[in-house]
Design an enzyme around this catalytic site. Structure first.
Site, mmCIF file in Angstrom:
data_model
loop_
_atom_site.group_PDB
_atom_site.id
_atom_site.type_symbol
_atom_site.label_atom_id
_atom_site.label_comp_id
_atom_site.label_asym_id
_atom_site.label_seq_id
_atom_site.Cartn_x
_atom_site.Cartn_y
_atom_site.Cartn_z
ATOM 1 C CB THR A 15 -0.931 0.022 1.235
ATOM 2 O OG1 THR A 15 -0.139 0.101 2.428
ATOM 3 C CG2 THR A 15 -1.801 -1.208 1.288
ATOM 4 C CG ASP A 16 -1.105 4.812 -1.345
ATOM 5 O OD1 ASP A 16 -1.760 4.639 -0.288
ATOM 6 O OD2 ASP A 16 -1.624 5.186 -2.402
ATOM 7 C CD GLN A 17 2.780 9.419 3.479
ATOM 8 O OE1 GLN A 17 2.546 10.122 2.486
ATOM 9 N NE2 GLN A 17 3.681 9.743 4.374
#
Length: 141
Positions: A15-17
């Site tokens: 995932t990203d932030q």
């Protein structure tokens, strides 16, 4: 032959932030589901290598409906929608455990040998071809 869905839990590193799955990971999820399907039809990856069968991706189309997030567990339903002796096409549905459709995709593949020459599965491996043929269904999506 009924194909069982492939269950996958989303990892943090995918995932990203915002804890949303990065788009590049969907191809990996599809590959995992495809290899699981191939095992269900009697052609696990180790056997494919032993027999000299390679199934490169010719096309990949993703359709993003809802984001997948860290911690989600999803079912991926691969459907063989087209099969010829040298090619096949899969459609995929990624659904929540509650059944909500989150993502759809389509991939096309060729059957080739180690030299990347097309391989006629119907002639070379008729039992495997017949198992796959039994799984062909109308496009679910």
């Amino acid at each position: 032959m009924e194909i069982k869905p492939y269950r996958r839990k989303i990892n943090y590193y995918e995932t990203d932030q915002m804890q949303v799955v990065h788009h590049s990971n969907y191809a990996r999820y599809l590959e995992e589901a495809r290899l699981d399907l191939m095992e269900q039809v009697g052609l696990p990856y180790a056997k494919m290598e032993e027999l000299g069968i390679i199934i490169p991706v010719l096309e990949l189309h993703d359709y993003y409906t809802f984001a997948l997030h860290f911690g989600d567990t999803v079912n991926i339903y691969p459907h063989i929608v087209r099969l010829t002796p040298v090619r096949f096409t899969l459609k995929y549905e990624i659904r929540s455990l509650e059944g909500q459709l989150l993502h759809t995709a389509e991939t096309s593949h060729a059957f080739v040998d180690a030299d990347f020459r097309p391989m006629n599965m119907k002639k070379r491996f008729p039992e495997i071809y017949e198992n796959m043929l039994q799984c062909v269904e109308d496009a679910p999506i």
